[in-house]
Design an enzyme around this catalytic site. Structure first.
Site, short mmCIF file in Angstrom:
data_model
loop_
_atom_site.label_atom_id
_atom_site.label_comp_id
_atom_site.label_asym_id
_atom_site.label_seq_id
_atom_site.Cartn_x
_atom_site.Cartn_y
_atom_site.Cartn_z
N SER A 1 41.74 -7.85 24.37
CA SER A 1 42.31 -8.56 23.21
C SER A 1 43.75 -8.98 23.46
CB SER A 1 42.20 -7.71 21.94
OG SER A 1 43.04 -6.59 21.99
N ASN A 2 44.51 -8.22 24.22
CA ASN A 2 45.87 -8.67 24.57
C ASN A 2 45.80 -9.90 25.48
OD1 ASN A 2 48.18 -6.98 23.50
ND2 ASN A 2 46.81 -5.36 24.22
N ILE B 1 46.05 3.38 37.85
CA ILE B 1 47.41 3.58 38.35
C ILE B 1 47.55 2.86 39.69
CG2 ILE B 1 49.08 5.28 39.15
CD1 ILE B 1 47.82 7.24 37.13
N HIS C 1 52.15 -0.83 26.94
CA HIS C 1 51.70 0.56 26.80
C HIS C 1 51.67 0.91 25.31
CE1 HIS C 1 51.10 4.73 27.82
NE2 HIS C 1 52.04 5.04 26.94
N THR D 1 57.04 -0.14 37.39
CA THR D 1 57.67 0.45 38.57
C THR D 1 56.72 1.50 39.12
OG1 THR D 1 58.77 2.12 37.23
CG2 THR D 1 59.99 0.08 37.64
N GLN E 1 50.20 -5.36 16.54
CA GLN E 1 51.59 -5.62 16.96
C GLN E 1 51.66 -6.00 18.43
OE1 GLN E 1 54.10 -5.77 14.66
NE2 GLN E 1 52.28 -5.57 13.38
N1 NHR Z 1 50.94 1.72 37.87
C1 NHR Z 1 52.20 2.04 38.13
N2 NHR Z 1 52.53 2.28 39.41
N3 NHR Z 1 53.17 2.13 37.18
C2 NHR Z 1 52.85 1.91 35.90
O1 NHR Z 1 53.80 1.98 34.99
C3 NHR Z 1 51.51 1.59 35.54
C4 NHR Z 1 50.56 1.51 36.58
C5 NHR Z 1 49.22 1.22 36.31
C6 NHR Z 1 48.81 1.05 35.00
C7 NHR Z 1 49.23 1.09 32.55
C8 NHR Z 1 49.29 2.51 31.94
C9 NHR Z 1 49.30 2.45 30.42
O2 NHR Z 1 49.86 1.54 29.82
C10 NHR Z 1 49.74 1.15 33.95
C11 NHR Z 1 51.09 1.41 34.22
C12 NHR Z 1 46.22 4.05 33.54
C13 NHR Z 1 46.56 5.39 33.56
C14 NHR Z 1 45.63 6.41 34.17
O3 NHR Z 1 45.88 7.60 34.12
C15 NHR Z 1 47.77 5.77 33.03
C16 NHR Z 1 48.63 4.83 32.53
C17 NHR Z 1 48.29 3.47 32.51
C18 NHR Z 1 47.08 3.10 33.00
N4 NHR Z 1 44.51 5.96 34.82
C19 NHR Z 1 43.53 6.79 35.50
C20 NHR Z 1 43.68 6.69 37.03
O4 NHR Z 1 43.27 7.65 37.69
C21 NHR Z 1 42.12 6.35 35.17
C22 NHR Z 1 41.82 6.42 33.71
C23 NHR Z 1 40.56 5.66 33.28
O5 NHR Z 1 39.95 4.96 34.10
O6 NHR Z 1 40.22 5.75 32.10
O7 NHR Z 1 44.17 5.65 37.55
O8 NHR Z 1 48.82 3.41 29.78
C1 GAR Z 2 45.82 -1.69 24.30
O1 GAR Z 2 46.17 -0.90 23.20
C2 GAR Z 2 46.75 -1.39 25.45
O2 GAR Z 2 48.08 -1.14 25.06
C3 GAR Z 2 46.14 -0.13 25.99
O3 GAR Z 2 44.75 -0.29 25.87
C4 GAR Z 2 44.45 -1.25 24.86
C5 GAR Z 2 43.73 -2.37 25.52
O4 GAR Z 2 43.26 -3.27 24.57
N1 GAR Z 2 46.51 0.08 27.33
C6 GAR Z 2 46.35 1.24 27.94
O5 GAR Z 2 45.98 2.24 27.36
C7 GAR Z 2 46.66 1.22 29.41
N2 GAR Z 2 46.42 2.49 29.94
P1 GAR Z 2 42.80 -4.72 25.01
O6 GAR Z 2 41.90 -4.56 26.23
O7 GAR Z 2 42.02 -5.20 23.83
O8 GAR Z 2 44.01 -5.54 25.30
#
Ligand code: NHR
Ligand code: GAR
Length: 197
Positions: free
Chosen positions: A13-14, A100, A117, A149, A181
């Site tokens: 959706s984003n 990640i 996030h 980062t 939002q």
């Molecule tokens: N990568 C880096 N290096 N730095 C960031 O700030 C990142 C990133 C990759 C994704 C989005 C982040 C969020 O907004 C993001 C920021 C996935 C996980 C996670 O734990 C955490 C944070 C975010 C995205 N992922 C698991 C993993 O092992 C898998 C979880 C799943 O598949 O459901 O990669 O929240």
């Molecule tokens: C959004 O709330 C976004 O901030 C969050 O997942 C949703 C995705 O919605 N992101 C994370 O949790 C990244 N780890 P969308 O697919 O409808 O945009």
């Protein structure tokens, strides 16, 4: 013209909010940018269908098919780079992207790699942000747009939006309020950045 490549894992959706904004007549000219591709690490991400229907190129780079994170990130980068214009690097936008990313990947796209996030960072980096905000008794929650980062959810903050946490909230009702939002601030940040870069 700049190309924007959006990475998703789910409903997108984003991504849709960004695409719709990019297509608005009053914004398109100012953006000087188009969403060139939507790439998902999940083959069944709902957002892929929607992007397809809009005539946007879509690709799947399924993390499950790669032996490790480095191999996945290399394939992901190859996919992204096909949508860059000569001499004009694309903006890479994480929108509900759930993998990640390795330091090598982040370094390659540093300064043009954005994330949204679903919390008011630096509170609640990582996963399950809405339940954690409710459990902590927070009266406000929200979303943060930040540069990506190597440290997870730790890059410089570009924008935030706050919403109240209501007494009857579940993680789902709070997530829905935050999401409305997100759809406002993410396109706005991208528009502001495109004017500068
Ligand atoms: N990568 C880096 N290096 N730095 C960031 O700030 C990142 C990133 C990759 C994704 C989005 C982040 C969020 O907004 C993001 C920021 C996935 C996980 C996670 O734990 C955490 C944070 C975010 C995205 N992922 C698991 C993993 O092992 C898998 C979880 C799943 O598949 O459901 O990669 O929240
Ligand atoms: C959004 O709330 C976004 O901030 C969050 O997942 C949703 C995705 O919605 N992101 C994370 O949790 C990244 N780890 P969308 O697919 O409808 O945009």
């Amino acid at each position: 013209m700049k190309n924007i490549v959006i990475l998703i894992s789910g409903s997108g959706s984003n991504m849709a909010a960004i695409v719709k904004t990019a297509k608005r007549d009053d914004w398109a000219g100012k953006w000087g940018a188009r969403v060139a591709a939507v790439i998902s690490n999940k083959p069944d991400a709902k957002g892929l269908q929607w992007a397809n229907q809009q005539g946007i190129a879509t690709e799947v780079v399924a993390h499950k098919h790669y032996a490790n994170r480095a191999a996945f990130d290399t394939a992901l980068a190859q996919s992204i780079d096909r949508f860059e214009l000569p001499g004009n690097p694309a903006l890479v936008v994480l929108a509900g992207f759930m993998r990640i990313l390795t330091p090598d990947f982040v370094a390659k796209y540093q300064g043009r790699l954005l994330n949204i996030h679903p919390s008011l960072l630096p509170a609640f980096a990582g996963l399950h942000t809405h339940q954690r905000a409710i459990d902590a008794g927070c009266k406000f929650a929200g979303a943060t747009v930040h540069w990506v980062t190597t440290a997870l959810d730790d890059g410089p903050i570009l924008a935030q939006a706050a919403v109240p946490v209501l007494p009857e909230d579940s993680a789902d009702t709070l997530a829905a309020r935050v999401l409305t939002q997100e759809h406002l601030i993410y396109p706005q940040v991208i528009a502001d950045l495109l004017r500068k870069i």
